[in-house]
Design a protein around this motif. Structure first.
Motif, PDB file in Angstrom:
ATOM      1  N   ALA A 222       0.567 -12.142   4.158  1.00  0.00           N
ATOM      2  CA  ALA A 222       0.319 -10.865   4.825  1.00  0.00           C
ATOM      3  C   ALA A 222      -1.165 -10.600   4.959  1.00  0.00           C
ATOM      4  O   ALA A 222      -1.644 -10.113   5.994  1.00  0.00           O
ATOM      5  CB  ALA A 222       0.996  -9.737   4.052  1.00  0.00           C
ATOM      6  N   PHE A 226      -2.822 -10.453   8.774  1.00  0.00           N
ATOM      7  CA  PHE A 226      -2.933  -9.043   9.133  1.00  0.00           C
ATOM      8  C   PHE A 226      -3.849  -8.798  10.345  1.00  0.00           C
ATOM      9  O   PHE A 226      -3.500  -8.040  11.239  1.00  0.00           O
ATOM     10  CB  PHE A 226      -3.419  -8.241   7.919  1.00  0.00           C
ATOM     11  CG  PHE A 226      -3.546  -6.770   8.183  1.00  0.00           C
ATOM     12  CD1 PHE A 226      -2.428  -5.951   8.233  1.00  0.00           C
ATOM     13  CD2 PHE A 226      -4.792  -6.196   8.416  1.00  0.00           C
ATOM     14  CE1 PHE A 226      -2.551  -4.599   8.487  1.00  0.00           C
ATOM     15  CE2 PHE A 226      -4.921  -4.844   8.675  1.00  0.00           C
ATOM     16  CZ  PHE A 226      -3.798  -4.035   8.701  1.00  0.00           C
ATOM     17  N   PRO A 230      -0.057  -8.250  13.157  1.00  0.00           N
ATOM     18  CA  PRO A 230       0.417  -7.137  12.309  1.00  0.00           C
ATOM     19  C   PRO A 230       1.920  -7.154  12.077  1.00  0.00           C
ATOM     20  O   PRO A 230       2.387  -6.758  11.016  1.00  0.00           O
ATOM     21  CB  PRO A 230      -0.041  -5.903  13.071  1.00  0.00           C
ATOM     22  CG  PRO A 230      -1.164  -6.378  13.940  1.00  0.00           C
ATOM     23  CD  PRO A 230      -0.815  -7.777  14.328  1.00  0.00           C
ATOM     24  N   SER A 233       2.723  -9.504   9.379  1.00  0.00           N
ATOM     25  CA  SER A 233       2.253  -8.929   8.126  1.00  0.00           C
ATOM     26  C   SER A 233       3.209  -7.865   7.616  1.00  0.00           C
ATOM     27  O   SER A 233       3.505  -7.792   6.421  1.00  0.00           O
ATOM     28  CB  SER A 233       0.863  -8.332   8.332  1.00  0.00           C
ATOM     29  OG  SER A 233       0.395  -7.736   7.132  1.00  0.00           O
TER      30      SER A 233
END
Length: 427
Positions: A222, A226, A230, A233
């Protein structure tokens, strides 16, 4: 002191106290009964040559009877006292039959509880007293009859007393052995339960360690994706949340199990020894789950049991600890089939219901076969029930109406998890 040991000692003490009270009540009844019977018999007209019972005779009769109160405490002293009073009673010219029963009962108690030499000596004293009574009224007595009674009566009481003593000793030894065996069985059951709980906790520890590894991996991923992805994540964070929640539940169960296991041990510690049923080569292998059922079934089939497996309903993802519980119960049930049923047919049914997961393992129960296959067993029904209890479930095991044996595991359905696809399938 161990709780179970203390309770057994308390029960034993209570039993001994009750036995003492009962013995005192019996002896009190005998003493009063003999006193009453002696006084009533003394009121009868005595045979020729003997004087009627007066106040002195009544006092002697009461004393001879009351001496029986202590016959279990001091058998030889009670016999000597009652026989001495009986001799005084005869010397005073009273009818000997009135007080003949207490010395004979004293002889019975001595023969039942004391050595052969002491018993023979007391029997000889009774015989001598009987002959002394006959000689005291020789003109009105038949000496052959007196001699026969003097030998026969004490001999019969002596033989019965010795036999009763041997029987009572065997009963005491049997009761003692039974008490020891019961205590050993309880101790073995507690030890088996503690060992099984520690074994389960060790496996749950592996489950928690696996979850923490997943959390660490997902957290790293994650963090890495990120800035660029996203959505991925977020999916990793969702996995971390689900896995951490599941790990916390398994850790709580493991700690509860270890707490109960320590309470069951006298020293309050868990068993530090390794699992005797574990394979050293698999010490770092992941805890088994439903994905390893096929391997288990193949091993059982290789040992001579025809096994079928059926999955009914829509498979639900089970938490790893619950899947381990299902695996171990099936493993233990099939191990018992190998041990006790022999080359037979067995069926495993895994049913996913709306509110429960139900596992049944049944066999036809034919044959008398033993196997050398190594399929690690737990402690039978003890282990299966302990595992089910961790997850709020239950295990029942027993013979089937149509023959064979059935083990049934019922676990509450997990509150969350992804639903699988597909209808009933069988292997």
């Amino acid at each position: 002191m161990h709780a179970g040991f203390g309770s057994r000692e308390a029960r034993a003490d209570g039993h001994r106290s009750w036995s003492r009270y009962r013995s005192l009540a019996v002896d009190s009844g005998l003493a009063l009964g003999y006193v009453g019977a002696g006084l009533l018999l003394g009121r009868e007209r005595p045979p020729a040559g003997w004087q009627p019972l007066d106040e002195l005779g009544a006092v002697l009769t009461v004393l001879v009877g009351l001496a029986l109160l202590a016959r279990r405490i001091a058998p030889v002293a009670v016999f000597a006292t009652s026989n001495a009073l009986w001799i005084v009673f005869i010397t005073c010219g009273y009818w000997p039959v009135v007080n003949s029963m207490p010395p004979l009962l004293g002889l019975y108690t001595v023969a039942a509880t004391r050595s052969l030499r002491t018993s023979v000596g007391c029997a000889a004293v009774v015989t001598g007293t009987w002959v002394y009574a006959g000689l005291g009224n020789a003109e009105n007595s038949s000496m052959p009859t007196v001699l026969a009674q003097a030998v026969l009566f004490p001999a019969v009481v002596f033989v019965v007393g010795r036999g009763s003593g041997r029987l009572a000793e065997r009963n005491r030894q049997f009761a003692k052995l039974t008490f020891q065996l019961r205590g050993q069985q309880e101790e073995n059951a507690r030890r088996a339960l503690t060992e099984e709980r520690v074994r389960i906790a060790r496996e749950l520890h592996d489950v928690v360690a696996h979850h923490m590894s997943v959390i660490s991996l997902q957290a790293g991923m994650a963090s890495y994706v990120f800035p660029t992805d996203p959505a991925a994540s977020r999916r990793a964070l969702d996995t971390i949340a689900d896995t951490s929640r599941e790990a916390l539940e398994e850790m709580r169960r493991m700690l509860d199990l270890l707490r109960v296991g320590r309470e069951d041990r006298p020293d309050g510690r868990a068993d530090p020894d390794p699992d005797p049923d574990s394979d050293p080569d698999d010490a770092y292998a992941p805890a088994p789950g439903l994905e390893r059922l096929d391997r288990l079934l193949d091993r059982v089939r290789g040992a001579g049991v025809h096994v079928t497996m059926e999955v009914v309903g829509s498979p639900t993802r089970l938490p790893q600890g619950m899947a381990l519980c299902v695996y171990r119960v099936i493993q233990e049930a099939l191990t018992n089939v190998l041990k006790h049923a022999g080359p037979t047919s067995a069926a495993v049914v895994l049913r996913y219901e709306s509110r429960a997961v139900v596992v049944t393992v049944t066999d036809e129960g034919s044959g008398a076969f033993r196997t050398n296959s190594v399929i690690a067993p737990g402690h039978g029904v003890i282990g299966m029930r302990e595992r089910a209890k961790i997850y709020g479930g239950s295990v029942t095991a027993g013979p089937r109406t149509l023959g064979g044996f059935e083990v049934r595991l019922v676990l509450p359905a997990p509150t969350s998890g992804a639903q699988g696809s597909g209808d009933a399938r069988s292997r």
